[in-house]
Design an enzyme around this catalytic site. Structure first.
Site, short mmCIF file in Angstrom:
data_model
loop_
_atom_site.label_atom_id
_atom_site.label_comp_id
_atom_site.label_asym_id
_atom_site.label_seq_id
_atom_site.Cartn_x
_atom_site.Cartn_y
_atom_site.Cartn_z
CG ASP A 1 -7.26 -9.44 2.78
OD1 ASP A 1 -6.03 -9.24 2.80
OD2 ASP A 1 -7.98 -9.35 3.80
CD GLU B 1 2.14 -2.61 3.40
OE1 GLU B 1 1.59 -3.23 4.33
OE2 GLU B 1 1.90 -2.86 2.19
CG ASN C 1 -0.27 -0.07 2.53
OD1 ASN C 1 0.84 0.46 2.69
ND2 ASN C 1 -0.90 -0.69 3.52
CB ALA C 2 0.11 4.85 -0.17
#
Length: 484
Positions: A278, A214, A211-212
């Protein structure tokens, strides 16, 4: 990771094609329970300035890698779960939920004394008031790590992909990773969704989905845009391709050889976003495991995520729901999406070949001329008449096979890269949109017979008439069947 492959550009038919392929996908990672307690809140308690929630509903669902597995099963994959959880009532209930969702759980180990991870949200008036987390996050004991490694080794046999969901609860230990390391060359596709992607760098994943936050941590700073950082993110993660998920802003695919590919999200309230990642990685992995180009796979995954973010709680996107979602804007968006993919191939220096026809009953003549067409360039696009168009051209008894079936058969040919369909009697509008380098037709035509010839020549394209194999026509095949 190859960003080319055999796939229908008509997205609405893609979920059914993937389900027919039924890829075997092993999901390895942290399984947990997502709990949702909802109610009304209109007062504070007398003991403290804390809200009082009058409970009206209580529900649970598989979370983490369990939710990923449930989504894969709902999309039609043969889904095999490899994990460990507590040997407690919560763990037993979680196993039953996974089985009910169609997930194979023979390789899930109960661990005596371990507490199954649970994340319970307290919600009032559609607002998350509190989240209660419990469960062990310590590494598995060495003996259980070895046992889980053995289960993984068994599960990997004949798999089409492995999807890792590593959320740091201690399930994936050194012995499990060693099995993956030893088997990596035999794993066709390795997708990793992990909080710490650098820990997976040595396994050279096919695709990762940070994600952004991470992705920002991997870069060490927050960029204005991730589009310029594909090489750095791939280097940091060891991945062939990186998909950065940006919540309300969609995603960006960063793969070598193609420009950054963006998708747009259908925004929903933040408290509905639980589990959307997910769903996204499940749909992405299923499509990529069936050789769908990553640009198309990411768009499909975005649509699946859009389905679940508009629901409260943790939910899954099934095949029918995904088809319905894609069908809302299918006709224009499918051809426009194909045009974007063609532009990416053209930017990479690839030569585009286009042909069209009904392809009602595929025979030797079709295969021969499609193979010839592919040799004229790098990418072969086949456009088929939809069912109504075939009836207008061939009569009320045709087509024998539906457009979806015809497209699925064509997509199975190694020489065909993309299949789409069109509703008009000629593909003129589609040719104007795609502007192929070569327009190929079978040898029963001549250039001056084709209404598309002036269109192709006007933009500098080439029309090629290919060999014709006599006595190999669909009508002749149908006549022989009827006479027999």
């Amino acid at each position: 990771m190859c960003v080319r492959g055999t796939v229908m550009a008509l997205m609405v038919d893609l979920p059914g094609m993937l389900a027919q392929r039924r890829p075997r996908i092993v999901v390895l990672g942290d399984v947990m329970v997502d709990g949702w307690t909802t109610g009304r809140c209109d007062r504070l308690c007398r003991e403290a300035p804390a809200p009082v929630v009058d409970v009206t509903a209580d529900s649970t669902a598989p979370g983490g890698a369990g939710n990923t597995a449930a989504n894969l099963a709902a999309l039609g994959a043969e889904t095999v779960m490899v994990s460990a959880l507590g040997d407690d009532q919560t763990g037993q209930a979680l196993l039953e939920s996974l089985r009910d969702a169609g997930v194979h759980t023979d390789h899930v180990l109960p661990v005596v004394g371990r507490v199954t991870t649970t994340k319970r949200r307290i919600i009032a008036s559609d607002q998350v008031m509190l989240r209660l987390d419990e469960g062990d996050r310590s590494p598995l004991p060495p003996d259980m790590d070895e046992r889980l490694a053995t289960e993984l080794r068994r599960a990997l046999h004949g798999c089409d992909a492995v999807l890792v969901g590593d959320y740091g609860t201690g399930v994936i230990g050194p012995a499990v990773k060693q099995v993956l390391r030893q088997a990596r060359r035999e794993i066709p596709l390795l997708a990793v969704d992990a909080h710490d992607l650098e820990a997976w760098r040595e396994l050279r994943p096919s695709v990762v989905t940070p994600n952004a936050a991470e992705a920002t941590a991997l870069l060490g700073h927050k960029p204005d845009s991730f589009e310029s950082y594909g090489e750095q993110l791939r280097s940091k993660t060891g991945a062939a391709a990186v998909v950065v998920t940006l919540d309300r802003e969609g995603t960006v695919l960063l793969a070598p050889g193609v420009p950054p590919h963006r998708t747009s999200a259908d925004p929903a309230p933040d408290n509905h976003a639980t589990g959307a990642g997910d769903t996204f990685v499940a749909a992405l992995t299923m499509a990529a495991a069936c050789d769908v180009p990553l640009t198309t796979a990411v768009s499909l995954a975005q649509a699946a995520a859009d389905v679940v973010v508009h629901r409260p709680g943790t939910s899954v996107c099934g095949q029918a729901e995904l088809v319905e979602r894609l069908g809302r804007h299918e006709s224009p968006s499918a051809h426009e999406a194909l045009a974007r993919i063609v532009a990416e191939h053209r930017t990479a220096g690839r030569r585009i070949v286009f042909t069209n026809g009904c392809f009602d009953v595929l025979h030797r003549g079709h295969v021969s001329y499609l193979e010839q067409a592919k040799r004229l360039g790098d990418i072969l696009i086949v456009a088929i008449n939809d069912d109504a168009s075939v009836r207008r051209l061939k009569g009320p008894e045709r087509p024998v096979n539906t457009a979806a079936d015809r497209a699925a058969v064509l997509a199975g040919l190694s020489c065909v890269d993309y299949v789409t369909q069109f509703a008009d009697d000629t593909p003129a509008a589609l040719i104007r949109l795609l502007r192929p380098d070569v327009y190929a037709k079978g040898g029963d035509y001549s250039e001056n017979m084709l209404p598309e010839t002036p269109i192709v020549q006007a933009y500098g394209g080439e029309v090629r008439i290919l060999d014709y194999i006599a006595d190999h026509s669909t009508s002749a095949v149908i006549d022989r069947i009827r006479s027999a």
